[in-house]
Design an enzyme around this catalytic site. Structure first.
Site, PDB file in Angstrom:
ATOM      1  N   PRO A 102      -9.105 -35.328   0.419  1.00 43.83           N
ATOM      2  CA  PRO A 102     -10.224 -34.419   0.637  1.00 43.83           C
ATOM      3  C   PRO A 102     -11.747 -35.277   0.878  1.00 43.83           C
ATOM      4  CG  PRO A 102      -9.720 -34.484  -1.636  1.00 43.83           C
ATOM      5  CD  PRO A 102      -8.508 -35.356  -1.051  1.00 43.83           C
ATOM      6  N   GLY A 129     -18.343 -34.631  11.439  1.00 41.44           N
ATOM      7  CA  GLY A 129     -17.640 -35.166  10.217  1.00 41.44           C
ATOM      8  C   GLY A 129     -17.050 -36.433  10.258  1.00 41.44           C
ATOM      9  N   LEU A 130     -15.789 -36.573  10.166  1.00 45.98           N
ATOM     10  CA  LEU A 130     -15.399 -37.859   9.981  1.00 45.98           C
ATOM     11  C   LEU A 130     -15.431 -38.646  11.346  1.00 45.98           C
ATOM     12  CD1 LEU A 130     -12.339 -37.242   7.720  1.00 45.98           C
ATOM     13  CD2 LEU A 130     -14.290 -37.641   7.183  1.00 45.98           C
ATOM     14  N   GLY A 147     -17.973 -35.959  17.715  1.00 46.19           N
ATOM     15  CA  GLY A 147     -19.486 -35.417  17.569  1.00 46.19           C
ATOM     16  C   GLY A 147     -19.839 -34.927  15.755  1.00 46.19           C
ATOM     17  N   TYR A 175      -0.008 -34.625   4.077  1.00 44.15           N
ATOM     18  CA  TYR A 175       0.999 -33.493   4.175  1.00 44.15           C
ATOM     19  C   TYR A 175       1.821 -33.721   5.505  1.00 44.15           C
ATOM     20  CZ  TYR A 175      -2.690 -30.878   6.381  1.00 44.15           C
ATOM     21  OH  TYR A 175      -3.639 -30.360   7.350  1.00 44.15           O
TER      22      TYR A 175
HETATM   23  C1  HXC Z   1      -5.820 -16.561  11.037  1.00 42.35           C
HETATM   24  C2  HXC Z   1      -6.756 -17.238  13.032  1.00 42.35           C
HETATM   25  C3  HXC Z   1      -7.729 -17.878  12.054  1.00 42.35           C
HETATM   26  C4  HXC Z   1      -7.867 -17.771  10.759  1.00 42.35           C
HETATM   27  C5  HXC Z   1      -8.118 -18.168  14.351  1.00 42.35           C
HETATM   28  N1  HXC Z   1      -7.077 -17.466  14.221  1.00 42.35           N
HETATM   29  N2  HXC Z   1      -8.675 -18.427  13.174  1.00 42.35           N
HETATM   30  N3  HXC Z   1      -5.724 -16.768  12.447  1.00 42.35           N
HETATM   31  N4  HXC Z   1      -6.769 -17.203  10.334  1.00 42.35           N
HETATM   32  N5  HXC Z   1      -8.804 -18.269  10.058  1.00 42.35           N
HETATM   33  C6  HXC Z   1      -6.296 -16.852  15.359  1.00 42.35           C
HETATM   34  C7  HXC Z   1      -7.068 -16.197  16.413  1.00 42.35           C
HETATM   35  O1  HXC Z   1      -7.023 -14.869  15.752  1.00 42.35           O
HETATM   36  C8  HXC Z   1      -6.058 -16.547  17.616  1.00 42.35           C
HETATM   37  O2  HXC Z   1      -4.999 -15.729  17.492  1.00 42.35           O
HETATM   38  C9  HXC Z   1      -5.809 -17.762  17.487  1.00 42.35           C
HETATM   39  O3  HXC Z   1      -5.916 -18.167  16.342  1.00 42.35           O
HETATM   40  C10 HXC Z   1      -6.817 -18.638  18.402  1.00 42.35           C
HETATM   41  O4  HXC Z   1      -8.082 -18.439  18.039  1.00 42.35           O
HETATM   42  P1  HXC Z   1      -9.401 -18.857  18.720  1.00 42.35           P
HETATM   43  O5  HXC Z   1     -10.500 -18.621  17.983  1.00 42.35           O
HETATM   44  O6  HXC Z   1      -9.353 -18.159  19.994  1.00 42.35           O
HETATM   45  O7  HXC Z   1      -8.953 -20.322  18.802  1.00 42.35           O
HETATM   46  P2  HXC Z   1     -10.039 -21.809  19.428  1.00 42.35           P
HETATM   47  O8  HXC Z   1     -11.204 -21.237  19.853  1.00 42.35           O
HETATM   48  O9  HXC Z   1      -9.224 -22.441  20.064  1.00 42.35           O
HETATM   49  O10 HXC Z   1     -10.335 -22.612  17.903  1.00 42.35           O
HETATM   50  C11 HXC Z   1      -9.290 -23.383  17.524  1.00 42.35           C
HETATM   51  C12 HXC Z   1      -9.292 -23.050  15.767  1.00 42.35           C
HETATM   52  C13 HXC Z   1     -10.729 -23.193  15.277  1.00 42.35           C
HETATM   53  C14 HXC Z   1      -8.293 -24.278  15.460  1.00 42.35           C
HETATM   54  C15 HXC Z   1      -8.772 -21.643  15.403  1.00 42.35           C
HETATM   55  O11 HXC Z   1     -10.820 -23.059  13.794  1.00 42.35           O
HETATM   56  C16 HXC Z   1     -11.317 -24.486  15.632  1.00 42.35           C
HETATM   57  O12 HXC Z   1     -11.920 -24.643  16.586  1.00 42.35           O
HETATM   58  N6  HXC Z   1     -11.391 -25.679  14.769  1.00 42.35           N
HETATM   59  C17 HXC Z   1     -11.814 -27.032  15.226  1.00 42.35           C
HETATM   60  C18 HXC Z   1     -12.259 -27.585  13.884  1.00 42.35           C
HETATM   61  C19 HXC Z   1     -11.360 -27.746  12.602  1.00 42.35           C
HETATM   62  O13 HXC Z   1     -10.476 -26.868  12.617  1.00 42.35           O
HETATM   63  N7  HXC Z   1     -11.753 -28.746  11.681  1.00 42.35           N
HETATM   64  C20 HXC Z   1     -11.022 -28.600  10.542  1.00 42.35           C
HETATM   65  C21 HXC Z   1     -10.163 -30.096  10.440  1.00 42.35           C
HETATM   66  S1  HXC Z   1      -9.668 -30.396   9.019  1.00 42.35           S
HETATM   67  P3  HXC Z   1      -4.843 -14.195  18.240  1.00 42.35           P
HETATM   68  O14 HXC Z   1      -3.477 -13.957  18.058  1.00 42.35           O
HETATM   69  O15 HXC Z   1      -5.680 -13.196  17.426  1.00 42.35           O
HETATM   70  O16 HXC Z   1      -5.462 -14.167  19.743  1.00 42.35           O
HETATM   71  C22 HXC Z   1      -8.062 -30.796   8.956  1.00 42.35           C
HETATM   72  C23 HXC Z   1      -7.526 -31.636   7.621  1.00 42.35           C
HETATM   73  C24 HXC Z   1      -7.548 -30.877   6.387  1.00 42.35           C
HETATM   74  O17 HXC Z   1      -7.408 -30.692   9.880  1.00 42.35           O
HETATM   75  C25 HXC Z   1      -6.799 -31.532   5.493  1.00 42.35           C
HETATM   76  C26 HXC Z   1      -7.763 -31.171   3.940  1.00 42.35           C
HETATM   77  C27 HXC Z   1      -7.381 -31.955   2.830  1.00 42.35           C
HETATM   78  P1  NAP Z   2     -14.182 -31.634  11.779  1.00 44.09           P
HETATM   79  O1  NAP Z   2     -15.881 -31.900  11.845  1.00 44.09           O
HETATM   80  O2  NAP Z   2     -14.208 -30.233  12.003  1.00 44.09           O
HETATM   81  O3  NAP Z   2     -13.715 -32.447  13.048  1.00 44.09           O
HETATM   82  C1  NAP Z   2     -12.783 -31.706  14.133  1.00 44.09           C
HETATM   83  C2  NAP Z   2     -13.402 -32.474  15.540  1.00 44.09           C
HETATM   84  O4  NAP Z   2     -12.619 -31.981  16.612  1.00 44.09           O
HETATM   85  C3  NAP Z   2     -14.675 -31.375  15.870  1.00 44.09           C
HETATM   86  O5  NAP Z   2     -15.734 -32.610  16.379  1.00 44.09           O
HETATM   87  C4  NAP Z   2     -14.405 -30.679  17.020  1.00 44.09           C
HETATM   88  O6  NAP Z   2     -15.165 -30.613  17.906  1.00 44.09           O
HETATM   89  C5  NAP Z   2     -13.323 -31.301  17.692  1.00 44.09           C
HETATM   90  N1  NAP Z   2     -12.105 -30.624  18.352  1.00 44.09           N
HETATM   91  C6  NAP Z   2     -11.475 -29.195  17.561  1.00 44.09           C
HETATM   92  N2  NAP Z   2     -10.684 -29.161  18.493  1.00 44.09           N
HETATM   93  C7  NAP Z   2     -11.043 -29.670  19.884  1.00 44.09           C
HETATM   94  C8  NAP Z   2     -10.273 -29.768  21.011  1.00 44.09           C
HETATM   95  N3  NAP Z   2      -9.546 -28.765  21.509  1.00 44.09           N
HETATM   96  N4  NAP Z   2     -10.739 -30.583  22.084  1.00 44.09           N
HETATM   97  C9  NAP Z   2     -11.644 -31.582  21.591  1.00 44.09           C
HETATM   98  N5  NAP Z   2     -12.223 -31.532  20.474  1.00 44.09           N
HETATM   99  C10 NAP Z   2     -11.776 -30.816  19.423  1.00 44.09           C
HETATM  100  O7  NAP Z   2     -13.488 -31.966  10.672  1.00 44.09           O
HETATM  101  P2  NAP Z   2     -13.043 -33.375   9.658  1.00 44.09           P
HETATM  102  O8  NAP Z   2     -12.984 -33.281   8.626  1.00 44.09           O
HETATM  103  O9  NAP Z   2     -14.056 -34.330  10.331  1.00 44.09           O
HETATM  104  O10 NAP Z   2     -11.847 -33.812  10.422  1.00 44.09           O
HETATM  105  C11 NAP Z   2     -11.661 -35.198  11.358  1.00 44.09           C
HETATM  106  C12 NAP Z   2     -10.119 -35.637  11.167  1.00 44.09           C
HETATM  107  O11 NAP Z   2      -9.681 -35.864   9.803  1.00 44.09           O
HETATM  108  C13 NAP Z   2      -9.059 -34.261  11.566  1.00 44.09           C
HETATM  109  O12 NAP Z   2      -8.070 -35.012  12.293  1.00 44.09           O
HETATM  110  C14 NAP Z   2      -8.597 -33.877  10.221  1.00 44.09           C
HETATM  111  O13 NAP Z   2      -7.244 -33.105  10.614  1.00 44.09           O
HETATM  112  C15 NAP Z   2      -8.777 -35.055   9.608  1.00 44.09           C
HETATM  113  N6  NAP Z   2      -8.514 -34.758   7.957  1.00 44.09           N
HETATM  114  C16 NAP Z   2      -9.495 -34.540   7.391  1.00 44.09           C
HETATM  115  C17 NAP Z   2      -9.760 -34.290   6.153  1.00 44.09           C
HETATM  116  C18 NAP Z   2     -11.016 -33.593   5.283  1.00 44.09           C
HETATM  117  O14 NAP Z   2     -10.648 -33.267   4.107  1.00 44.09           O
HETATM  118  N7  NAP Z   2     -12.058 -33.346   6.104  1.00 44.09           N
HETATM  119  C19 NAP Z   2      -8.552 -34.314   5.408  1.00 44.09           C
HETATM  120  C20 NAP Z   2      -7.396 -34.619   5.861  1.00 44.09           C
HETATM  121  C21 NAP Z   2      -7.483 -35.240   7.248  1.00 44.09           C
HETATM  122  P3  NAP Z   2     -15.583 -29.088  18.694  1.00 44.09           P
HETATM  123  O15 NAP Z   2     -15.129 -28.072  18.003  1.00 44.09           O
HETATM  124  O16 NAP Z   2     -16.793 -29.381  19.418  1.00 44.09           O
HETATM  125  O17 NAP Z   2     -14.489 -29.355  19.754  1.00 44.09           O
END
Ligand code: HXC
Ligand code: NAP
Length: 283
Positions: free
Chosen positions: A191, A20-21, A18, A148
């Site tokens: 990135p 980003g990528l 839904g 990484y």
């Molecule tokens: C420290 C944190 C935190 C933060 C959450 N927690 N965010 N701790 N710093 N920024 C802790 C909370 O306090 C809690 O612990 C536990 O994590 C679970 O938090 P919830 O909010 O209940 O989790 P949840 O709703 O399941 O959300 C999962 C999430 C959130 C990972 C924390 O960020 C998320 O929904 N992310 C989805 C999208 C996303 O992350 N996209 C990025 C992908 S990019 P406690 O102990 O307090 O209960 C990527 C590639 C990167 O992966 C590479 C780049 C080059």
């Molecule tokens: P993003 O937009 O945050 O994408 C993450 C997606 O995962 C969201 O659509 C989120 O939707 C879904 N998701 C998270 N938790 C989930 C769960 N428990 N169940 C089902 N869906 C879930 O970030 P993005 O940058 O596009 O990342 C996409 C992929 O690329 C990831 O695997 C990331 O690790 C990888 N990546 C990204 C980068 C970068 O620079 N952007 C670099 C290296 C690798 P909901 O929150 O609605 O669930």
């Protein structure tokens, strides 16, 4: 270079499709003729993306699904089989991540990331794989990892641990499931400034600028640059690629690896001055 019917007849499930990528891949695959399924936790986000795709004439099914829950995954797969009769490609793209000093993480924070990335990818792969093996159809799994996965990285340790596991799954199943005609491929993006990633990984301008500075090409990626590689890897043109990870990062991870790579910052004048200091020949 792509034929417009490159992915015609293929049904592709993209987790986290839904935003980003994932959304960029869904859009590109749809343009190339694929039928799409997207899952994620937020229904309204999926609905909006699906609506946009449908307006482009793409067939889409979507469902709210937390990939940490195998029962929700099974129900999502059933919906896809009911709608399309089969699935050809699973893209494990859903992820959770944020930067933090590791010693500040609670066990629940560790679980939140590892359960989405590692367990979620494995549960989805298992559910699709069992169905493909039972039907004898074969299939393709594309895992979105990160460089990484093999270098490790400070401040994103749960994600690095989980992506390393997903890469190990890619290479392991490439061997084990090849006899079922199930192919495994992966992409390691550099990135790409998506809203989801940047809000959690580059929350200040200084951190965001540093992300681009690490890329020898001097810029971050464009989503379509990743989507095009993904389209190739899931297409029949890549039919003998199995267990491979392709890095799409403008040279970022190699820049971090080479001892002298930081010298790319030196100017011509700097080099004139430095070269004069270095002994030449035998003198
Ligand atoms: C420290 C944190 C935190 C933060 C959450 N927690 N965010 N701790 N710093 N920024 C802790 C909370 O306090 C809690 O612990 C536990 O994590 C679970 O938090 P919830 O909010 O209940 O989790 P949840 O709703 O399941 O959300 C999962 C999430 C959130 C990972 C924390 O960020 C998320 O929904 N992310 C989805 C999208 C996303 O992350 N996209 C990025 C992908 S990019 P406690 O102990 O307090 O209960 C990527 C590639 C990167 O992966 C590479 C780049 C080059
Ligand atoms: P993003 O937009 O945050 O994408 C993450 C997606 O995962 C969201 O659509 C989120 O939707 C879904 N998701 C998270 N938790 C989930 C769960 N428990 N169940 C089902 N869906 C879930 O970030 P993005 O940058 O596009 O990342 C996409 C992929 O690329 C990831 O695997 C990331 O690790 C990888 N990546 C990204 C980068 C970068 O620079 N952007 C670099 C290296 C690798 P909901 O929150 O609605 O669930």
């Amino acid at each position: 270079m792509f034929q417009h019917d490159l992915l015609k007849g293929k049904v592709v499930l993209i987790t986290g499709g839904g935003t980003g990528l994932g959304k960029a891949m869904a859009t590109r695959f749809g343009e190339l003729g694929a039928e799409i399924a997207i899952i994620g936790r937020r229904l309204e986000v999926l609905e909006e993306t699906a609506h946009g795709l449908q307006q482009q004439g793409v067939n889409v099914v979507f469902r709210s699904c937390d990939v940490r829950d195998p029962e929700q995954i099974a129900a999502s797969m059933q919906q896809i089989w009911d709608a399309y009769g089969h699935l050809d490609v699973l893209v494990n793209n859903a992820a959770g991540n944020f930067i933090s000093p590791t010693e500040r993480l609670s066990p629940r924070a560790v679980d939140a990331v590892i359960n989405i990335v590692l367990h979620g990818s494995m549960y989805c792969t298992l559910e699709a794989g069992k169905r493909w093996i039972a039907a004898g159809t074969g299939g393709t799994v594309l895992n979105i990892v990160a460089s990484y996965a093999w270098t490790g990285s400070a401040y994103v340790v749960p994600s690095a641990v989980a992506k390393a596991g997903v890469l190990a799954m890619t290479r392991s199943l490439a061997v084990e499931w090849a006899k079922y005609r199930i192919r495994q491929v992966a992409i390691a993006p550099g990135p790409f400034p998506t809203e989801g990633a940047w809000s959690r990984l580059a929350p200040t301008p200084e951190i965001a600028d540093a992300m681009a500075d690490r890329v020898p090409m001097g810029r971050t990626g464009k989503p379509e640059e990743l989507a095009n590689m993904a389209a190739y890897l899931i297409s029949d043109y890549a039919s003998f690629i199995n267990g491979e990870v392709v890095t799409v990062d403008g040279g970022e991870w190699l820049y971090g690896a080479g001892e002298f790579n930081g010298l790319t910052r030196l100017s011509t004048d700097d080099w004139d001055r430095i070269s004069a200091l270095i002994p030449r020949g035998k003198k």
